[in-house]
Design a protein around this motif. Structure first.
Motif, PDB file in Angstrom:
ATOM      1  N   PHE A 153       0.893  -1.302   0.027  1.00 53.70           N
ATOM      2  CA  PHE A 153       0.063  -0.049   0.088  1.00 53.70           C
ATOM      3  C   PHE A 153       0.863   1.292  -0.083  1.00 53.70           C
ATOM      4  N   SER A 154       0.354   2.026  -0.880  1.00 54.76           N
ATOM      5  CA  SER A 154       1.418   3.150  -0.991  1.00 54.76           C
ATOM      6  C   SER A 154       0.758   4.648  -0.578  1.00 54.76           C
ATOM      7  N   PRO A 155       0.485   4.748   0.711  1.00 50.31           N
ATOM      8  CA  PRO A 155      -0.467   5.844   1.183  1.00 50.31           C
ATOM      9  C   PRO A 155       0.189   7.333   1.063  1.00 50.31           C
ATOM     10  N   VAL A 156      -0.743   8.276   0.851  1.00 47.18           N
ATOM     11  CA  VAL A 156      -0.414   9.634   0.748  1.00 47.18           C
ATOM     12  C   VAL A 156      -1.655  10.395   1.656  1.00 47.18           C
ATOM     13  N   TYR A 157      -1.331  10.695   2.747  1.00 49.37           N
ATOM     14  CA  TYR A 157      -2.232  11.344   3.524  1.00 49.37           C
ATOM     15  C   TYR A 157      -2.880  12.647   2.962  1.00 49.37           C
ATOM     16  N   ILE A 158      -4.031  13.080   3.232  1.00 47.37           N
ATOM     17  CA  ILE A 158      -4.692  14.197   2.307  1.00 47.37           C
ATOM     18  C   ILE A 158      -3.855  15.392   2.444  1.00 47.37           C
ATOM     19  N   ASP A 159      -3.503  16.099   3.361  1.00 50.46           N
ATOM     20  CA  ASP A 159      -2.808  17.162   3.635  1.00 50.46           C
ATOM     21  C   ASP A 159      -1.488  16.958   2.997  1.00 50.46           C
ATOM     22  N   ASN A 160      -0.742  15.854   2.886  1.00 50.06           N
ATOM     23  CA  ASN A 160       0.429  15.824   2.382  1.00 50.06           C
ATOM     24  C   ASN A 160       0.231  15.859   0.656  1.00 50.06           C
ATOM     25  N   PHE A 161      -0.894  15.331   0.182  1.00 50.37           N
ATOM     26  CA  PHE A 161      -0.953  15.471  -1.142  1.00 50.37           C
ATOM     27  C   PHE A 161      -1.404  16.740  -1.524  1.00 50.37           C
ATOM     28  N   VAL A 162      -2.256  17.421  -0.820  1.00 53.68           N
ATOM     29  CA  VAL A 162      -2.422  18.690  -1.068  1.00 53.68           C
ATOM     30  C   VAL A 162      -1.483  19.739  -1.169  1.00 53.68           C
ATOM     31  N   ASP A 163      -0.523  19.473  -0.268  1.00 59.02           N
ATOM     32  CA  ASP A 163       0.997  20.197  -0.342  1.00 59.02           C
ATOM     33  C   ASP A 163       1.736  19.930  -1.592  1.00 59.02           C
ATOM     34  N   GLY A 164       1.610  18.735  -2.218  1.00 65.89           N
ATOM     35  CA  GLY A 164       2.482  18.365  -3.565  1.00 65.89           C
ATOM     36  C   GLY A 164       1.676  18.784  -4.682  1.00 65.89           C
ATOM     37  N   LEU A 165       0.252  18.629  -4.414  1.00 60.69           N
ATOM     38  CA  LEU A 165      -0.439  19.311  -5.742  1.00 60.69           C
ATOM     39  C   LEU A 165      -0.282  20.864  -5.740  1.00 60.69           C
ATOM     40  N   THR A 166       0.054  21.708  -4.400  1.00 63.85           N
ATOM     41  CA  THR A 166      -0.144  22.879  -4.552  1.00 63.85           C
ATOM     42  C   THR A 166       1.405  23.477  -5.146  1.00 63.85           C
ATOM     43  N   LEU A 167       2.350  22.525  -4.872  1.00 63.18           N
ATOM     44  CA  LEU A 167       3.724  22.914  -5.624  1.00 63.18           C
ATOM     45  C   LEU A 167       3.500  22.794  -7.085  1.00 63.18           C
ATOM     46  N   VAL A 168       2.940  21.570  -7.483  1.00 63.65           N
ATOM     47  CA  VAL A 168       2.875  21.436  -9.035  1.00 63.65           C
ATOM     48  C   VAL A 168       1.995  22.425  -9.533  1.00 63.65           C
ATOM     49  N   ALA A 169       0.676  22.663  -9.081  1.00 58.41           N
ATOM     50  CA  ALA A 169      -0.038  23.767  -9.588  1.00 58.41           C
ATOM     51  C   ALA A 169       0.592  25.153  -9.698  1.00 58.41           C
ATOM     52  N   THR A 170       1.361  25.555  -8.906  1.00 59.57           N
ATOM     53  CA  THR A 170       1.888  26.643  -8.849  1.00 59.57           C
ATOM     54  C   THR A 170       3.287  27.106  -9.542  1.00 59.57           C
ATOM     55  N   SER A 171       3.943  25.966  -9.790  1.00 59.51           N
ATOM     56  CA  SER A 171       5.406  25.960 -10.223  1.00 59.51           C
ATOM     57  C   SER A 171       5.430  26.274 -11.852  1.00 59.51           C
ATOM     58  N   ASP A 172       6.209  27.163 -12.354  1.00 67.20           N
ATOM     59  CA  ASP A 172       6.361  26.937 -13.644  1.00 67.20           C
ATOM     60  C   ASP A 172       7.316  26.032 -14.085  1.00 67.20           C
ATOM     61  N   ARG A 173       8.100  25.411 -13.346  1.00 66.73           N
ATOM     62  CA  ARG A 173       9.033  24.366 -13.808  1.00 66.73           C
ATOM     63  C   ARG A 173       8.087  23.009 -14.085  1.00 66.73           C
ATOM     64  N   SER A 174       7.010  22.788 -13.457  1.00 68.16           N
ATOM     65  CA  SER A 174       6.154  21.874 -13.588  1.00 68.16           C
ATOM     66  C   SER A 174       5.507  21.607 -15.140  1.00 68.16           C
TER      67      SER A 174
END
Length: 334
Positions: free
Chosen positions: A205-226
């Motif tokens: 099982f490869s968990p990602v806690y919801i708060d951790n996931f939203v952290d990652g998503l926020t970085l992806v959504a707001t970065s020009d590099r992504s």
């Protein structure tokens, strides 16, 4: 907290975000975080929620809701049929055709940026340990896996053609208070039949806690590099299913039942089909058993290195929050 670093807090003041599947577990969490960061957030789901600026609509029929996209700077596309329990025609219509039509509507509205939710299921059920984004995706006959692979192709083609600046995230098993990975197992564990796990719960099982996931998503959504990139997002750990679901069984005084995979897969298909025909929604299917019998985990080195992602909430901290929530909801004994 396990990460020892602060959560990402990009300035989103003046940014308008549109979320598909906005009433879902993940959609609501993303909306909350983006509002905290100063963004205006609105969205679409099958049922309207005027309080949160969510309009009613089917993503495959954007003519009914596309006007709500006007002025948006970012579309976050979470809407999908989750799991392997749906007919292929239904999953393809929502997960592939729906993605195409949301993209078309975003392009027509002049939205510059698009984030697509895929899944680590795109790697299939058999892959090298610590698999990263350079590894090829793999269709395997599982409805969810195959439609997620197809939906990624739709998004990457739109980005390659210069129609919209797109990013793709591949979440692990997103969990937390209220998630399907908490509600459904606890409900099954509380039944005499118990929650089924194949092969003694040895699958990964490869968990990602919801708060951790939203952290990652926020970085992806707001970065020009992504732009144009794909990112796995998990908690950075891979645990035996027996360990993860054992936490839930202990807090709920529930039962886990195990069967050899050669029996678990066809039995899950048979029982799941019967339950769904009699009006009892369930995720039981051979595909679900396959998901619970993976033999490896996923690398998050790319999002760590390129965007600075660091999971903050440990599995023990997350389980404590889940237990408090579940008791409050009356799902487990107080």
């Amino acid at each position: 907290m396990t990460g020892g670093t602060a959560r990402p807090t990009p300035d989103m003041v003046g940014t308008t975000v549109f979320i598909t599947g906005a009433n879902g577990f993940i959609g609501r969490a993303v909306a909350r975080r983006f509002r905290e960061l100063g963004a205006r957030v609105r969205g679409v789901d099958l049922i309207a929620n005027p309080t949160d600026d969510v309009v009613a609509g089917d993503i495959t029929e954007p003519h009914a809701w596309a006007t709500a996209l006007a002025g948006s700077d970012l579309v976050v596309h979470t809407a999908a049929l989750l799991g392997a329990a749906y007919p292929l025609r239904d999953s393809w219509r929502v997960n592939v055709l729906g993605t195409s039509r949301v993209l078309d509507a975003a392009v027509a509205a002049g939205v510059p940026r698009f984030v697509h939710f895929s899944s680590v299921a795109a790697y299939g059920f058999a892959f090298p340990d610590n698999v990263d984004e350079t590894y090829p995706v793999r269709v395997n006959g599982d409805v969810y896996t195959d439609t997620k692979v197809n939906s990624e192709a739709v998004v990457l083609a739109a980005h390659a053609a210069g129609r919209i600046e797109a990013r793709i995230v591949r979440p692990g098993d997103v969990w937390g208070p209220g998630s399907v990975w908490v509600r459904s197992p606890i409900a099954e564990m509380r039944k005499p039949t118990g929650f089924p796990l194949p092969d003694g719960g040895t699958g990964i099982f490869s968990p990602v806690y919801i708060d951790n996931f939203v952290d990652g998503l926020t970085l992806v959504a707001t970065s020009d590099r992504s732009a144009g990139q794909i990112y796995n997002i998990t908690d950075g750990i891979a645990v035996p299913c027996s360990e993860f679901f054992g936490h839930l069984a202990r807090m709920s005084n529930g039962r886990v039942r195990t069967l050899p995979m050669r029996l678990a897969a066809p039995l899950a298909d048979l029982v799941g089909a019967v339950l769904r025909r009699t009006g009892n929604p369930t995720d039981l299917s051979a595909g679900t058993m396959g998901l619970l019998n993976r033999n490896a985990g996923y690398s998050i080195d790319k999002i760590r290195t390129e965007l600075g992602y660091q999971p903050q909430v440990s599995i023990d901290e997350g389980m404590a929050s889940v237990e408090t929530w579940a008791r409050g909801e009356g799902l487990i004994p107080s």
